[in-house]
Design an enzyme around this catalytic site. Structure first.
Site, PDB file in Angstrom:
ATOM      1  N   TYR A  93      15.212  30.454   9.240  1.00 39.63           N
ATOM      2  CA  TYR A  93      14.059  30.587   9.819  1.00 39.63           C
ATOM      3  C   TYR A  93      13.653  31.245  11.365  1.00 39.63           C
ATOM      4  CZ  TYR A  93      12.089  30.384   5.672  1.00 39.63           C
ATOM      5  OH  TYR A  93      11.018  30.361   4.091  1.00 39.63           O
TER       6      TYR A  93
ATOM      7  N   LYS B 208       0.835  -1.333  -0.328  1.00 40.32           N
ATOM      8  CA  LYS B 208      -0.065   0.406  -0.088  1.00 40.32           C
ATOM      9  C   LYS B 208       1.056   1.620   0.065  1.00 40.32           C
ATOM     10  CE  LYS B 208      -0.378  -0.604   4.784  1.00 40.32           C
ATOM     11  NZ  LYS B 208      -1.106  -0.872   6.616  1.00 40.32           N
TER      12      LYS B 208
HETATM   13  C1  LIG Z   1      -0.491  -1.642   6.793  1.00 45.50           C
HETATM   14  C2  LIG Z   1      -1.245  -2.472   7.126  1.00 45.50           C
HETATM   15  C3  LIG Z   1       0.273  -3.816   7.286  1.00 45.50           C
HETATM   16  C4  LIG Z   1       1.835  -3.946   7.695  1.00 45.50           C
HETATM   17  O1  LIG Z   1       1.733  -3.046   8.776  1.00 45.50           O
HETATM   18  P1  LIG Z   1       3.365  -3.870   8.759  1.00 45.50           P
HETATM   19  O2  LIG Z   1       3.350  -2.887  10.438  1.00 45.50           O
HETATM   20  O3  LIG Z   1       4.065  -2.529   7.982  1.00 45.50           O
HETATM   21  O4  LIG Z   1       3.757  -4.584   8.620  1.00 45.50           O
HETATM   22  C5  LIG Z   1      -0.612  -5.043   7.231  1.00 45.50           C
HETATM   23  N1  LIG Z   1      -1.873  -5.151   7.812  1.00 45.50           N
HETATM   24  C6  LIG Z   1      -2.373  -4.057   8.037  1.00 45.50           C
HETATM   25  C7  LIG Z   1      -3.892  -4.282   8.123  1.00 45.50           C
HETATM   26  C8  LIG Z   1      -1.833  -3.146   7.977  1.00 45.50           C
HETATM   27  O5  LIG Z   1      -2.729  -1.548   7.561  1.00 45.50           O
END
Ligand SMILES: *Cc1c(COP(=O)(O)O)cnc(C)c1O
Length: 372
Positions: A267, A47
């Site tokens: 800044y 994702k």
């Molecule tokens: C993002 C996500 C993962 C992956 O998590 P990691 O800690 O990066 O391994 C797994 N399952 C779900 C439902 C997620 O939203």
């Protein structure tokens, strides 16, 4: 200098202000290692453009390593990735479908996670309309209160799935505290998952994320889901990852200068030099995903020497103290290390007051991407 593939506009972008190095070999090695530790197949969570590292290149590399299950958050991400994967690779939408997403999802051979009774109904209606069985995954909320079927809806979910032309690949849930192995929430969620499996009469479970893979047998199912561990991000809070660091980031120097004691830097002039200093301005800032919270906190490295960030991080630049380096070592275009052998994504995240996930997913399109 960094004239590799630019995520922004290819060669037309000219030399990039920084370069992300994505070690696909290390990602593949980490995947295999994770499968060994999990004691089950592992799916890749790609994702958010594979945590910003490039969903296409990462998924194709993992496919070659034997990965057959890929998870994204949104249908749009799945639709982009689907043409790059062979038909036998399974692609799941973790967030489930918004109304209207069912037809394109079914047409593209993408598997939705069903998180609610409405989503079960919508998917069941799609199966009916198409006159065929559709694959799905059912998610239970085991205590995170984010997504999934609540305990009181489980019986109704079982009834509706039973009456529908839906074939469940497995049931899943997500851990809220997998990065804290001693947190009682892990055992609570495992117990709730056992109740859900028993009530539902389901056998195939998908439970562990990266952290969950290290939590042992209670979290072992037919498939684990891993994201951050593929890149060498820590899976336990405050503990160095046993896996390979797959991500490097170098930033280009765009100016150097010498200032006297009393000079105000950046800044707001918040940093006032207490001695003569040599400074370098770097070509990346918070617009590139290097958080403003690194102001006067973080550092970069050159030749193993720590170069502290001085003053506030700007949108497109930041200033570092290079007094500890020999004069002339850094000049226009010289790379310095933001992520690499001397500084992991977890080190940087700690200085920024955040987590490795937020650092990785924030790294912007102005950096070039080099895949090795
Ligand atoms: C993002 C996500 C993962 C992956 O998590 P990691 O800690 O990066 O391994 C797994 N399952 C779900 C439902 C997620 O939203």
């Amino acid at each position: 200098m960094f004239d590799d593939l630019s995520a922004q506009s290819g060669a037309a972008a000219g030399p990039a202000p920084g370069r992300l190095t994505i070690d696909l070999g290390a990602i593949r090695a980490n995947f295999t290692q994770l499968q060994r530790i999990a004691g089950s197949p592992v799916g890749a969570v790609v994702k958010a453009n594979a945590y910003g590292m490039g969903a296409g290149p990462v998924a194709i590399a993992l496919l070659a390593e034997g990965c057959r299950d890929f998870f994204v958050a949104h249908l749009g991400e799945a639709l982009s990735l689907r043409p790059l994967l062979p038909p036998e690779a399974r692609l799941y939408v973790l967030n489930g479908l918004l109304p209207g997403g069912e037809t394109p999802c079914a047409a593209a051979n993408i598997i939705p996670v069903l998180n609610s009774l409405e989503q079960i109904d919508a998917w069941a209606n799609t199966a009916k309309a198409l006159g065929r069985t559709l694959p799905g995954v059912l998610q239970f909320d085991t205590g995170m209160s984010r997504l999934g079927i609540a305990p009181e809806d489980r019986a109704e979910a079982a009834r509706r799935i039973g009456a529908a032309n839906i074939e469940l690949a497995f049931v899943m849930s997500h851990l809220a505290s997998a990065d804290e192995p001693n947190d009682a929430q892990n055992a609570d969620q495992a117990a709730e998952m056992r109740r859900a499996l028993a009530e539902f009469g389901a056998e195939k479970m998908c439970f562990a994320n990266s952290g969950g893979i290290f939590l042992g047998a209670d979290f072992r199912g037919v498939l684990a889901r891993t994201g951050i561990a593929l890149y060498g991000g820590a899976t336990e809070n405050g503990v160095k990852s046993p896996l390979l660091h797959a991500i490097g980031l170098e930033i280009a120097v765009i100016q150097t200068r010498r200032v006297e004691a009393g000079a105000r830097i950046g800044y707001g002039g918040t940093h006032i030099a207490t001695r003569p200093m040599r400074l370098a301005t770097l070509a990346a800032g918070y617009a590139d995903g290097l958080p403003r919270s690194l102001s006067d906190r973080g550092a970069v490295y050159c030749d193993g020497v720590r170069l502290p960030i001085v003053g506030r991080v700007s949108m497109d630049s930041m200033v570092v103290d290079i007094s500890a380096l020999p004069e002339g070592r850094l000049t226009l275009g010289s790379p310095v290390e933001m992520l690499g052998a001397r500084q992991s994504m977890d080190d940087l995240a700690r200085d920024a007051g955040t987590i490795s996930y937020e650092i990785l997913t924030g790294l912007g399109p102005r950096f070039s991407r080099l895949y090795i």
